[in-house]
Write a protein that holds these residues in place. Structure first.
Motif, PDB file in Angstrom:
ATOM      1  N   THR A 211      -5.136   0.983  -6.765  1.00 43.24           N
ATOM      2  CA  THR A 211      -5.372   0.558  -5.487  1.00 43.24           C
ATOM      3  C   THR A 211      -6.339  -0.035  -6.525  1.00 43.24           C
ATOM      4  OG1 THR A 211      -6.524   2.050  -5.164  1.00 43.24           O
ATOM      5  CG2 THR A 211      -4.262   1.275  -3.441  1.00 43.24           C
ATOM      6  N   THR A 212      -7.348  -1.191  -5.968  1.00 40.76           N
ATOM      7  CA  THR A 212      -8.530  -1.866  -6.719  1.00 40.76           C
ATOM      8  C   THR A 212      -9.396  -0.914  -6.874  1.00 40.76           C
ATOM      9  OG1 THR A 212      -9.385  -2.210  -4.429  1.00 40.76           O
ATOM     10  CG2 THR A 212      -7.479  -4.314  -5.229  1.00 40.76           C
ATOM     11  N   MET A 213      -9.960  -0.311  -6.453  1.00 39.36           N
ATOM     12  CA  MET A 213     -10.958   0.949  -6.222  1.00 39.36           C
ATOM     13  C   MET A 213     -12.288   0.103  -5.894  1.00 39.36           C
ATOM     14  SD  MET A 213      -9.915   2.791  -9.248  1.00 39.36           S
ATOM     15  CE  MET A 213     -11.195   4.266  -9.371  1.00 39.36           C
ATOM     16  N   LEU A 214     -11.644  -0.891  -4.709  1.00 39.36           N
ATOM     17  CA  LEU A 214     -13.125  -1.711  -4.221  1.00 39.36           C
ATOM     18  C   LEU A 214     -13.842  -1.573  -3.530  1.00 39.36           C
ATOM     19  CD1 LEU A 214     -11.422  -5.458  -5.177  1.00 39.36           C
ATOM     20  CD2 LEU A 214     -13.966  -4.031  -6.584  1.00 39.36           C
ATOM     21  N   SER A 215     -13.332  -0.205  -2.563  1.00 38.27           N
ATOM     22  CA  SER A 215     -14.244   0.361  -1.706  1.00 38.27           C
ATOM     23  C   SER A 215     -16.041   0.631  -2.099  1.00 38.27           C
ATOM     24  CB  SER A 215     -12.907   1.512  -1.121  1.00 38.27           C
ATOM     25  OG  SER A 215     -13.070   2.150  -2.307  1.00 38.27           O
TER      26      SER A 215
ATOM     27  N   GLN B 189      -5.280  -4.405   4.271  1.00 36.08           N
ATOM     28  CA  GLN B 189      -5.668  -3.650   3.713  1.00 36.08           C
ATOM     29  C   GLN B 189      -7.351  -4.029   4.140  1.00 36.08           C
ATOM     30  OE1 GLN B 189      -4.624  -0.767   3.156  1.00 36.08           O
ATOM     31  NE2 GLN B 189      -3.019  -3.157   3.482  1.00 36.08           N
TER      32      GLN B 189
ATOM     33  N   ILE C 130     -14.881   3.512   8.558  1.00 41.40           N
ATOM     34  CA  ILE C 130     -13.602   4.055   8.436  1.00 41.40           C
ATOM     35  C   ILE C 130     -13.073   5.025   8.372  1.00 41.40           C
ATOM     36  CG2 ILE C 130     -12.139   3.073   6.223  1.00 41.40           C
ATOM     37  CD1 ILE C 130     -14.106   0.775   6.129  1.00 41.40           C
ATOM     38  N   ASN C 131     -14.504   5.990   7.873  1.00 42.87           N
ATOM     39  CA  ASN C 131     -13.969   7.132   7.518  1.00 42.87           C
ATOM     40  C   ASN C 131     -13.540   7.628   8.835  1.00 42.87           C
ATOM     41  OD1 ASN C 131     -14.250   9.986   6.109  1.00 42.87           O
ATOM     42  ND2 ASN C 131     -16.293   9.718   6.923  1.00 42.87           N
TER      43      ASN C 131
ATOM     44  N   ARG D  35      -6.358  10.891   0.417  1.00 42.63           N
ATOM     45  CA  ARG D  35      -6.719  11.685   1.185  1.00 42.63           C
ATOM     46  C   ARG D  35      -6.003  12.220   2.833  1.00 42.63           C
ATOM     47  NH1 ARG D  35     -11.713   6.558   0.632  1.00 42.63           N
ATOM     48  NH2 ARG D  35     -11.677   6.437  -1.366  1.00 42.63           N
TER      49      ARG D  35
ATOM     50  N   ASP E 166     -18.079   5.340   4.368  1.00 42.83           N
ATOM     51  CA  ASP E 166     -18.069   4.387   5.972  1.00 42.83           C
ATOM     52  C   ASP E 166     -17.897   4.557   7.132  1.00 42.83           C
ATOM     53  OD1 ASP E 166     -17.892   0.631   5.318  1.00 42.83           O
ATOM     54  OD2 ASP E 166     -17.549   1.739   7.332  1.00 42.83           O
TER      55      ASP E 166
ATOM     56  N   ASP F 270     -17.727   5.467  -1.239  1.00 45.66           N
ATOM     57  CA  ASP F 270     -17.223   4.711  -0.024  1.00 45.66           C
ATOM     58  C   ASP F 270     -17.874   4.906   1.227  1.00 45.66           C
ATOM     59  OD1 ASP F 270     -14.952   5.984   0.763  1.00 45.66           O
ATOM     60  OD2 ASP F 270     -14.270   5.088  -0.951  1.00 45.66           O
TER      61      ASP F 270
ATOM     62  N   TRP G 236     -14.110   9.244  -5.068  1.00 47.26           N
ATOM     63  CA  TRP G 236     -13.498   8.808  -4.687  1.00 47.26           C
ATOM     64  C   TRP G 236     -11.850   8.831  -5.010  1.00 47.26           C
ATOM     65  CZ3 TRP G 236      -8.750   6.074  -6.996  1.00 47.26           C
ATOM     66  CH2 TRP G 236      -8.394   5.271  -5.458  1.00 47.26           C
TER      67      TRP G 236
ATOM     68  N   HIS H 202      -6.063   6.467  -1.296  1.00 45.76           N
ATOM     69  CA  HIS H 202      -5.790   6.811   0.082  1.00 45.76           C
ATOM     70  C   HIS H 202      -4.874   7.682   0.801  1.00 45.76           C
ATOM     71  CE1 HIS H 202      -5.447   5.577   4.657  1.00 45.76           C
ATOM     72  NE2 HIS H 202      -4.422   4.664   4.726  1.00 45.76           N
TER      73      HIS H 202
ATOM     74  N   LYS I 260       1.202  -1.627  -0.062  1.00 44.33           N
ATOM     75  CA  LYS I 260       0.391  -0.009  -0.216  1.00 44.33           C
ATOM     76  C   LYS I 260       1.055   1.175  -0.229  1.00 44.33           C
ATOM     77  CE  LYS I 260      -4.407   1.351   0.368  1.00 44.33           C
ATOM     78  NZ  LYS I 260      -5.523   0.965   0.847  1.00 44.33           N
TER      79      LYS I 260
END
Ligand code: FAD
Length: 564
Positions: A284-288, A325, A428-429, A394, A425, A423, A388, A391, A271
């Motif tokens: 990254t995967t962008m799956l969030s 992750q 997590i946020n 962010r 959340d 995403d 999006w 990370h 990461k």
């Protein structure tokens, strides 16, 4: 029905039925009506609640309730959307529902969409349809905890069986907290030790369903199709770019397949080495967004990565690996669940009490990409357009808003992210804002992300900035991160006059960051002295002291005036 694409794990997929699910409900009578209440978990694969309903009922009513409170347009919000969610997320949710409906239709079922206050709607449906069993995924978010208490009380009084398994996370947060003597672990390493391997990983995951019983008589309940954004009242919104994320389980599984095709990449994922400025092919995967809505099961994702790790000789490990992750995700879910007032500073025992500014002007400049720091502004434009950001992007903007430069309260930044991220959340946020503002988990407040040199390290020519801030597209490379330093002739040539076409910086970074460190040092000292119990009076005294000790020219407001 085979819903999953061929994957590296397909040989390991077979139906699991947790015996403990039955043990908890010894009086369960099969053959009656079940209501499958979708909230998150918008998927067919690895959906224990749906599986349970499907295996034990004559009729299954798959329901999603649209709460107008969350969905109706708010013309006063700072971005298109409702008063709580940006339009990107609302659209993603609706697309996910359309996809769920279409996947249910493959079983001869469909999604029943109802509108209203969720608890009222669900209770009315159970009565109307003579529901004997209510199945829904357990949810640790405070909103659902309160809602589910109400529903569970009603079910108990009415003799309705509830089946509410934990399937949004890899682990059950309650079990981890119990193992830790009733308190959540506050470091990632201690979380890892307590968690170990998830118990389901030694058996298997149910990724396919053979049958979903038909829907019974709908009687007087008014059900509809999934509405479009237009039908929700968003018809006037003009968007320049097509949305980047298409919601839904089918897209989630397609993207998972795409991300895991390159096994070396998955196994070697680290990461911190990712490039936050990569926007053509993000690192990254962008799956969030798919994990957030449960279009993708985090357990299935975990399982796929584990299978790849078995095949590739050397692989990275937590915290930096891809599995790492997912474990961060579970870590924040666990701490969030076990910490009262996790989403605020006051009354939150793991949060340092810090005398943040209440500067709405600076907050708005940050939110609206007008700070005058191209790296920060480009990220905030990407956030608004895409819903999006990477990370480390962010990290950059969260640090800048709070402890790095503007000293604005992390709760305000959290709210902006909560609205704009697809995403978004709760656990997590909040967890990450606590982290980035040095309010909890991470305390090295002297380590600040420079709004100038951090981005430059990855993208010296500023391609990312030029893409998201086209006003700066012709600014020479030497000035792309600090355009206010460009001589007027260069600004004229680049057709971008600083202070007119693009703002001057709202603060001087070197002075502002020094000032932030000074304030944090004083706040940390106070928190230490008071053993974390800082009263309003203590805070007032600290604010006064900080003003008194302030050296000439270090006030961010004065710096702001000097620069403009
Ligand atoms: P990948 O690197 O591909 O990781 C795979 C999955 O692991 C992610 O989809 C996510 O579910 C999980 N994950 C990755 N990093 C983290 C992390 N640090 N903490 C918890 N889970 C993680 N993530 C959200 O999902 N929702 C949020 O609201 C959110 N807010 C954040 C706010 C701040 C201030 C910061 C610094 C980070 C935030 N994150 C949030 C964490 C992280 O930035 C995103 O999960 C990640 O960038 C999503 O991209 P990805 O799917 O490509 O991640």
């Amino acid at each position: 029905m085979q819903l999953l694409p061929r994957s590296p794990t397909s040989s390991h997929i077979f139906t699991r039925f947790s015996p403990s699910s039955f043990a908890r409900y010894p009086n369960m009578s099969s053959g009656s009506n079940s209501l499958m209440w979708f909230r998150k978990g918008l998927r067919i694969h690895d959906n224990e609640a749906l599986e349970y309903a499907a295996n034990n009922s004559n009729h299954v009513y798959p329901v999603f309730v649209i709460d107008p409170h969350f969905m109706k347009p708010d013309p006063n919000a700072f971005s298109p959307g409702s008063n709580l969610a940006g339009l990107n997320r609302i659209r993603f949710l609706l697309e996910s529902l359309v996809d769920l409906d279409s996947n249910l239709k493959k079983f001869g079922s469909r999604l029943l969409v109802l509108h209203g206050k969720p608890s009222d709607v669900v209770i009315r449906c159970t009565k109307e349809w003579d529901i004997k069993r209510l199945c829904f995924e357990y949810d640790t978010d405070p909103y659902y905890q309160a809602l589910d208490r109400k529903i569970k009380n009603y079910a108990l009084e009415s003799g309705i069986e509830i089946f509410s398994p934990v399937s949004h996370t890899l682990f059950n947060p309650s079990e981890i907290i119990e193992k830790n003597g009733g308190k959540p672990p506050l470091s990632y390493q201690s979380f890892l030790k307590l968690a170990g391997e998830p118990d389901w990983s030694i058996s298997s995951l149910c990724t396919t369903l053979s049958v979903i019983p038909p829907i019974g008589d709908l009687k007087n309940c008014e059900v509809s199709e999934v509405p479009t954004v237009k039908q929700l009242g968003y018809e006037d919104i003009q968007e320049e770019d097509p949305p980047l994320f298409k919601g839904g389980e089918s897209e989630a599984l397609r993207r998972l397949q795409e991300s895991t095709n390159n096994k070396e990449w998955v196994a070697k994922f680290e990461k911190p080495k990712g490039d936050p400025s990569a926007f053509i092919k993000p690192s990254t995967t962008m799956l969030s967004p798919y994990l957030k809505f449960g279009c993708l099961s985090s357990r299935y994702f975990y399982h796929c990565i584990k299978e790849i790790q078995k095949e590739v000789k050397n692989h990275t490990s937590p915290p930096v690996s891809l599995i790492g992750q997912l474990l961060w995700r579970d870590f924040f879910y666990t701490v969030g669940f076990g910490t009262p007032n996790f989403d605020r500073m006051r009354g939150n025992r793991i949060c340092k009490q810090i005398p943040w500014n209440d500067d709405d002007e600076l907050l708005a400049a940050w939110r609206d990409a007008r700070t005058g720091f191209p790296w920060i502004d480009a990220i905030m434009v990407q956030l608004r357009k895409w819903g999006w950001i990477h990370h480390l992007a962010r990290h950059s903007v969260a640090c800048f808003l709070t402890r790095g430069d503007l000293f604005v309260h992390w709760e305000k930044g959290r709210d902006v992210f909560e609205r704009l991220l697809i995403d978004s959340d709760w656990a997590i946020n909040n967890g990450n804002w606590l982290w980035l503002s040095c309010s909890s988990f991470f305390y090295q407040y002297n380590r600040i992300y420079s709004p100038i040199s951090f981005g430059k390290k990855y993208d010296p020519a500023g391609a990312y900035i030029r893409h998201f801030l086209p006003v700066l597209k012709d600014m020479p490379k030497e000035y792309i991160y600090e355009p206010w330093k460009a001589p007027l002739s260069i600004q004229q040539k680049a057709k971008c006059i600083i202070g007119k076409d693009y703002p001057k910086p709202v603060i001087c970074h070197d002075d502002a960051s020094k000032e932030c460190k000074r304030k944090l040092a004083a706040a940390y000292e106070l928190n230490k002295k008071m053993n974390g119990v800082v009263s309003d009076e203590d805070m007032k005294r600290l604010r006064r002291k900080l003003v008194e000790d302030q050296g000439e020219g270090t006030d961010s407001r004065r710096l702001k005036q000097k620069l403009i």
